[in-house]
Design a protein around this motif. Structure first.
Motif, PDB file in Angstrom:
ATOM      1  N   UNK A 195     -44.936   6.148  -8.916  1.00  0.00           N
ATOM      2  CA  UNK A 195     -45.807   5.498  -9.803  1.00  0.00           C
ATOM      3  C   UNK A 195     -46.193   4.311  -9.135  1.00  0.00           C
ATOM      4  N   UNK A 196     -47.459   3.985  -9.417  1.00  0.00           N
ATOM      5  CA  UNK A 196     -48.040   2.758  -8.649  1.00  0.00           C
ATOM      6  C   UNK A 196     -47.841   1.616  -9.666  1.00  0.00           C
ATOM      7  N   UNK A 197     -47.573   1.773 -10.870  1.00  0.00           N
ATOM      8  CA  UNK A 197     -47.453   0.741 -11.599  1.00  0.00           C
ATOM      9  C   UNK A 197     -46.455   0.766 -12.604  1.00  0.00           C
ATOM     10  N   UNK A 198     -45.419  -0.016 -12.545  1.00  0.00           N
ATOM     11  CA  UNK A 198     -44.290   0.361 -13.585  1.00  0.00           C
ATOM     12  C   UNK A 198     -44.554  -0.053 -15.010  1.00  0.00           C
ATOM     13  N   UNK A 199     -45.518  -0.593 -15.158  1.00  0.00           N
ATOM     14  CA  UNK A 199     -46.036  -0.871 -16.699  1.00  0.00           C
ATOM     15  C   UNK A 199     -46.606   0.370 -17.262  1.00  0.00           C
ATOM     16  N   UNK A 200     -47.010   1.280 -16.537  1.00  0.00           N
ATOM     17  CA  UNK A 200     -47.733   2.610 -16.952  1.00  0.00           C
ATOM     18  C   UNK A 200     -46.882   3.676 -17.276  1.00  0.00           C
ATOM     19  N   UNK A 201     -45.642   3.957 -16.477  1.00  0.00           N
ATOM     20  CA  UNK A 201     -44.467   5.024 -16.498  1.00  0.00           C
ATOM     21  C   UNK A 201     -43.293   4.296 -16.041  1.00  0.00           C
ATOM     22  N   UNK A 202     -42.355   4.173 -16.781  1.00  0.00           N
ATOM     23  CA  UNK A 202     -40.900   3.655 -16.606  1.00  0.00           C
ATOM     24  C   UNK A 202     -39.975   4.276 -17.358  1.00  0.00           C
ATOM     25  N   UNK A 203     -38.728   4.116 -17.099  1.00  0.00           N
ATOM     26  CA  UNK A 203     -37.583   4.248 -18.028  1.00  0.00           C
ATOM     27  C   UNK A 203     -36.992   3.122 -18.673  1.00  0.00           C
ATOM     28  N   UNK A 204     -37.220   2.940 -19.766  1.00  0.00           N
ATOM     29  CA  UNK A 204     -36.784   1.643 -20.520  1.00  0.00           C
ATOM     30  C   UNK A 204     -35.455   1.529 -20.532  1.00  0.00           C
ATOM     31  N   UNK A 205     -34.955   0.160 -20.310  1.00  0.00           N
ATOM     32  CA  UNK A 205     -33.399  -0.268 -20.267  1.00  0.00           C
ATOM     33  C   UNK A 205     -33.329  -1.454 -21.242  1.00  0.00           C
ATOM     34  N   UNK A 206     -32.321  -1.567 -21.892  1.00  0.00           N
ATOM     35  CA  UNK A 206     -32.087  -3.019 -22.486  1.00  0.00           C
ATOM     36  C   UNK A 206     -32.209  -4.336 -21.854  1.00  0.00           C
ATOM     37  N   UNK A 207     -32.734  -5.288 -22.027  1.00  0.00           N
ATOM     38  CA  UNK A 207     -33.007  -6.545 -21.392  1.00  0.00           C
ATOM     39  C   UNK A 207     -31.520  -7.104 -21.312  1.00  0.00           C
ATOM     40  N   UNK A 208     -30.832  -6.956 -22.296  1.00  0.00           N
ATOM     41  CA  UNK A 208     -29.456  -7.679 -22.290  1.00  0.00           C
ATOM     42  C   UNK A 208     -28.516  -7.308 -21.277  1.00  0.00           C
ATOM     43  N   UNK A 209     -28.293  -5.900 -20.969  1.00  0.00           N
ATOM     44  CA  UNK A 209     -27.359  -5.510 -20.159  1.00  0.00           C
ATOM     45  C   UNK A 209     -27.617  -4.243 -19.149  1.00  0.00           C
ATOM     46  N   UNK A 210     -29.238  -4.092 -19.180  1.00  0.00           N
ATOM     47  CA  UNK A 210     -29.698  -3.307 -18.185  1.00  0.00           C
ATOM     48  C   UNK A 210     -29.319  -1.743 -18.571  1.00  0.00           C
ATOM     49  N   UNK A 211     -28.772  -1.514 -19.578  1.00  0.00           N
ATOM     50  CA  UNK A 211     -28.248  -0.218 -20.183  1.00  0.00           C
ATOM     51  C   UNK A 211     -29.558   0.721 -20.549  1.00  0.00           C
ATOM     52  N   UNK A 212     -29.616   2.143 -20.507  1.00  0.00           N
ATOM     53  CA  UNK A 212     -30.606   2.839 -20.844  1.00  0.00           C
ATOM     54  C   UNK A 212     -30.676   2.782 -22.415  1.00  0.00           C
ATOM     55  N   UNK A 213     -31.935   2.717 -22.658  1.00  0.00           N
ATOM     56  CA  UNK A 213     -32.286   2.760 -24.157  1.00  0.00           C
ATOM     57  C   UNK A 213     -32.115   4.286 -24.667  1.00  0.00           C
ATOM     58  N   UNK A 214     -31.235   4.445 -25.766  1.00  0.00           N
ATOM     59  CA  UNK A 214     -31.057   5.672 -26.313  1.00  0.00           C
ATOM     60  C   UNK A 214     -31.827   6.243 -27.385  1.00  0.00           C
ATOM     61  N   UNK A 215     -32.333   7.252 -27.552  1.00  0.00           N
ATOM     62  CA  UNK A 215     -32.928   7.537 -28.797  1.00  0.00           C
ATOM     63  C   UNK A 215     -32.282   8.854 -29.567  1.00  0.00           C
TER      64      UNK A 215
END
Length: 1006
Positions: free
Chosen positions: A380-400
């Motif tokens: 992907x050319x722009x990581x604001x368009x497509x990305x895997x979200x992670x928690x800012x505090x610990x960089x762990x993946x956001x779970x749904x």
């Protein structure tokens, strides 16, 4: 300011006064009369005020994006910025209306109607493709806002002072309302004021948003230039309805204009499919205080709606020069609310009409907003368009959190997993990158989740079996991937479709046959299910899951010695349970469906006894196929079920295999009833009580073989046993039972000469002996042969034995033949020399021919002498034995050989009948090939009887030696550790001198 002709000096003074306000006043179709300004002729005139820039946008320092380290200095300004252009207000002056030509008159706009751009209200007229020329407010920079049709500005003629402080002169946007029949202008919070974004410098009205060229920002800013284009599309460009159909206006809580910059507090939410879903901005004196933009998107793999909110706020900090500054700080949040994806609505765009997912719908149940950082997706050319979200505090993946309803719509499962955020303006290249990422190994943790054993129906249930759970399996894990839709999906729907990649499931039917606790195995959707669903014309067994790696289902319970159906499973079906993949017009091949451990009588590969079966349209009529069933057991038809029963039934016809196994229809002079055929009946039923879940399951094993003759050993059989029935039954409420019915025993090959004896024994009421045990069935026939005397040769005590051993625990079928036994050997004599011997043989058709071979032979020599005063005797026995036993190690067959020999010498001397001396020496040797160890033992016993004095001495010497070395050369060495019995020869007599002394003492004592 443009002044009409004929102005007076007082008018000039007024112009100078307005110039000081930095406001340009433009008069159109107005003339100055004594009372003031009034339209010329009978047409309306126009009064336009051009205001200085109301907003300046600033760059967001890169170090202030995300979560800056507290206490770290911010960059020293000034920051890159861009100043807005002028804003203008245009008023219409009706004919006959006179405006006092004073400052108060020119700025008294409360009761004056704004001339609005048609984009400021929902209008049926075409959207103009040029910049606005009527009323517009450029705030924020490059975004033109228009008040609503009832918008009015409230002004003050002169700035107000409060002591030594004088506030800025402002004009405030309100709304005209009618109160008690009188029009008044109300300001927020007393009324709601709306504005619309009607233009931006980069707007391309006739070009669809997906075809817009990306406008690179001069510096990081919010809203970006692309965001502003979407805001215009959302609020003002009524011609473009692909992304925004409603064109909602933004709500304003404060919109003030001044000569030093404006104040703005505005927010808007926009339905539709456009990428910008919401916008809010707070401006004070032309500078941003707070800006937020919400971007619409969805979460892969299922396509649930989600949004990313980017917020820019002005915060105080210390710059690198040590000065206090207020810079913009940008943060990013992911926001999700409960929403549902209906797989049925996606089915038309899924490659296999939705069958590639075991769910009817998937609900996102999470409801949170969390600050995030981004993990880039390759490609992907722009990581604001497509990305895997992670928690800012610990960089762990956001779970749904999800809740999914399976295809039967009766069971709901819950699970948690991460995802990928895909913004609504993702390009085809972005979508391709997401598909590639989900198909790679790097995303395994992202697309895999734990289901904890929850039941899931992976396919529709066959008609008439609804509720039986034939397609439902406990699921321990599942992984998903995504695919491109086969048709264009509507705007606002995810441009990807979810696909189940694999699942980790357990199957009680599988574990029942394996005889072990549940062990998950990996499956994927069966291709025949994906392509044909429940079409019995093709998917004859209603297969729905393919095993990623085929598994084998060996049976090792009671009765496995009769039949062990080592079934291969590569597909789970609704009609047959675990099976090999079957299609109409194909065939069931026992060679592919059964493994090497599928044995008949523990010896013959079962696949060699079965014919291929052509698959027709009705799979349930093919009784030669193994079939699993699940049923609720009821004490009577009207009672509630008391147990859940899982059963495997199999009733294949058998065929002959070489000369080892013959079925009834292939035997000449058959001992079986007419039209009898060889067949196998197999039933394994496992019932789990429902009224007591802690109770042990009830298992029934019923294995029967009918109308077969077994002939052993191969390849030249000498005995045949015909069985009408061999049945092993192990019920849950009693002991196991073995039922055997022998139709005939026949001697074959080299033993056919024994037929008369067999007939003679049968006439006497004799015949084969039948020994039925829980673990084996032995049928044997033993009869003596007459003594043989041929001159110098004599043989006595010779018995011939033959028999058949069926091991019910899974061991190989064996045939036994013997001439005497080790415990009861025959004897022979040759010219005064005597001896004994025995021959015992066990053979099997599988996995080896000879299972055990034992040969033993012994000779005896006796001498005696009598010289009146003394007499003596010497008896010497020598014997040797060979024992060969077949062993299997890691599937390889080999033989273990044991060689033995013995020498027994017994001597006796009597003198005058008063003195008796007896000496016996027994020497034994045994060598085992598998260990390479030679064991030798010598026992010496001596006794002396002199009158009333009797003395006996005995000792044993034992020695072990390893023969051979690692190089293969023949050698002998004593083994480490004790080599004699306690107090043995080597310990007691380590030297020859001590032995000689002992012998001398022994002789003296005698």
């Amino acid at each position: 300011m443009t002044v009409p002709a004929g102005v007076t000096p007082d008018d000039i003074a007024l112009v100078r006064a307005t110039d000081q306000l930095l406001v340009t006043v433009v008069l159109e179709d107005l003339e100055l009369v004594e009372a003031g300004l009034t339209p010329t002729g009978g047409d309306p005139g126009f009064l336009t005020l051009v205001l200085p820039p109301q907003h300046t946008v600033e760059s967001i320092p890169e170090v202030l994006t995300g979560d800056p380290v507290p206490g770290d200095p911010v960059p020293t300004g000034p920051y890159a910025h861009r100043v807005a252009g002028a804003s203008q207000l245009r008023f219409e002056i009706a004919p006959g209306v006179v405006i006092p030509y004073t400052v108060e008159g020119l700025l008294g706009w409360t009761d004056r109607t704004l001339v609005l751009d048609p984009r400021g209200a929902v209008s049926g007229s075409p959207y103009p493709t040029t910049e606005p020329t009527t009323t517009f407010l450029e705030m924020p920079q490059a975004l033109y806002l228009s008040p609503g049709v009832d918008g009015r500005f409230v002004t003050q003629a002169q700035p107000r002072s409060f002591g030594t402080v004088t506030e800025l002169w402002r004009m405030r946007l309100g709304r005209e309302r009618t109160v008690d029949g009188t029009p008044v202008v109300l300001e927020p919070p007393h009324t709601e004021v709306r504005v619309r974004a009607i233009w931006t410098d980069d707007h391309e009205p006739t070009v669809p948003a997906e075809d817009w060229p990306h406008v690179g920002p001069e510096f990081p800013r919010l809203p970006s230039r692309d965001d502003q284009r979407y805001l215009v599309r959302a609020m003002g460009d009524h011609d473009m309805v692909e992304e925004y159909q409603a064109h909602e206006a933004a709500t304003v809580k404060r919109l003030w204009l001044s000569l030093s910059g404006g104040w703005l507090t505005a927010s808007g939410s926009f339905s539709g499919s456009g990428v910008v879903a919401a916008w809010a901005q707070r401006v004070a004196t032309g500078r941003d205080v707070h800006v937020s933009v919400s971007y619409r998107g969805w979460l892969a793999p299922f396509g649930h709606v989600a949004s990313v909110i980017v917020i820019s706020e002005r915060t105080f900090g210390v710059d690198t020069a040590g000065e206090v500054t207020a810079a913009l700080h940008q943060r990013e949040f992911l926001s999700v609310n409960p929403n549902s994806v209906d797989v049925g609505t996606l089915a038309g765009a899924m490659p296999y009409a939705g069958r590639e997912l075991p769910f009817r719908n998937v609900d996102l149940v999470s409801n949170f907003t969390v600050e995030i950082s981004r993990s880039s997706i390759p490609g992907t050319a722009d990581d604001s368009i497509v990305f895997a979200p992670t928690h800012l505090a610990d960089d762990a993946a956001v779970l749904f959190d999800y809740a999914a309803t399976d295809r039967t719509e009766r069971q709901q499962s819950t699970f948690t997993m991460p995802g990928v955020f895909v913004r609504a303006d993702a390009t085809e290249a972005d979508i391709a990158a997401v598909i590639g990422y989900y198909g790679g190994t790097d995303s395994l943790d992202l697309r895999t989740t734990d289901f904890g054993g929850q039941p899931i129906a992976y396919a529709d249930e066959p008609p008439g079996t609804e509720g039986d759970g034939k397609t439902t399996l406990p699921t321990w894990g599942m992984s998903f991937t995504v695919a491109a839709p086969t048709v264009t999906l509507p705007d606002g729907v995810a441009a990807l479709v979810p696909v189940m990649e694999t699942a980790a499931v357990v199957d009680d039917k599988v574990d029942t046959l394996r005889g072990q606790d549940a062990e998950p195995f990996t499956v994927k959707m069966a291709l025949v299910w994906l392509e044909h669903g429940l079409d019995l014309g093709v998917n004859v067994a209603l297969g729905f899951l393919d095993l990623e790696s085929p598994i084998s289902l060996p049976f090792s319970g009671g009765g496995s010695g009769l039949t062990a159906p080592d079934l291969h499973v590569d597909q789970l079906t609704a009609l047959l349970g675990p099976a090999v993949a079957l299609v109409a017009g194909g065939e069931w091949d026992p060679a592919a469906a059964l493994g090497e451990k599928a044995l008949f009588m523990g010896s013959v590969q079962l696949a060699k006894l079965l014919d291929k079966i052509n698959i027709g349209g009705d799979i349930l009529e093919e009784h030669g196929l193994p079939r699993y069933d699940i049923e609720l057991r009821r004490p009577d038809p009207h009672a509630l079920p008391d147990a859940l029963c899982i059963s495997l039934t199999w009733n294949p016809p058998l065929r002959s295999f070489k000369d080892t196994l013959l079925v009834a229809q292939d035997i000449e002079d058959s001992p079986f009833p007419a039209k009898a055929e060889g067949e196998l009946d197999f039933l394994l039923k496992h019932c789990i009580p429902l009224d007591d879940l802690d109770a042990e399951p009830e298992t029934t094993i019923d294995v029967a073989v009918r109308n077969i003759m077994i002939q052993l050993p191969p390849p030249n059989p000498i005995i045949g046993v015909a069985f009408t029935k061999v049945r092993f039954l192990d019920p849950p409420d009693g002991p196991a039972d073995v039922d055997v019915n022998i139709a005939a025993v026949r001697f074959l090959g080299s033993l056919t000469f024994l037929d008369p004896i067999q007939e003679f024994l049968a006439g006497l009421g004799g015949g084969p002996r039948l020994d039925i045990r829980d673990d084996a069935i032995e049928a044997d026939l033993t009869f003596p042969l007459p003594d043989i005397s041929l001159g110098v040769l004599g043989i006595t005590g010779l018995e011939v034995g033959t028999g058949l051993i069926i091991d019910l625990t899974g061991g190989p079928l064996r045939a036994a033949f013997n001439l005497g036994t080790r415990s009861d050997p025959f004897t022979l004599s040759v010219m005064g020399f005597g001896g004994s011997g025995s021959v015992e043989l066990e053979a099997s058709p599988h996995p080896v021919g000879i299972v055990r071979l034992e040969l033993s032979l012994a000779f005896v020599i006796e001498l005696s002498v009598d010289v009146v005063v003394a007499k003596g005797s010497l008896r010497a026995s020598f014997g040797a034995s060979l024992e060969l036993t077949a062993i299997i190690v890691d599937g390889e067959v080999s033989a273990d050989v044991t060689l033995g020999a013995f020498l027994d010498i017994l001597g006796e001397v009597q003198v005058l009948g008063l003195i008796s001396i007896v000496v016996q020496v027994l020497l034994t040797l045994e060598y085992t090939a598998s260990t390479g160890v030679l064991v030798g033992e010598a026992t010496v016993t001596a006794s002396v009887d002199v009158g009333f004095i009797e003395k006996e001495v005995s000792f044993t010497i034992s020695q072990e030696m390893a023969l051979g070395d690692s190089s293969g050369a023949w050698s002998a060495r004593a083994l480490d550790g004790p080599t004699t019995t306690a107090g043995g020869f080597v310990t007691r007599f380590p030297t020859s001198r001590l032995w000689n002394q002992y012998c001398a003492a022994f002789a003296a004592a005698a």
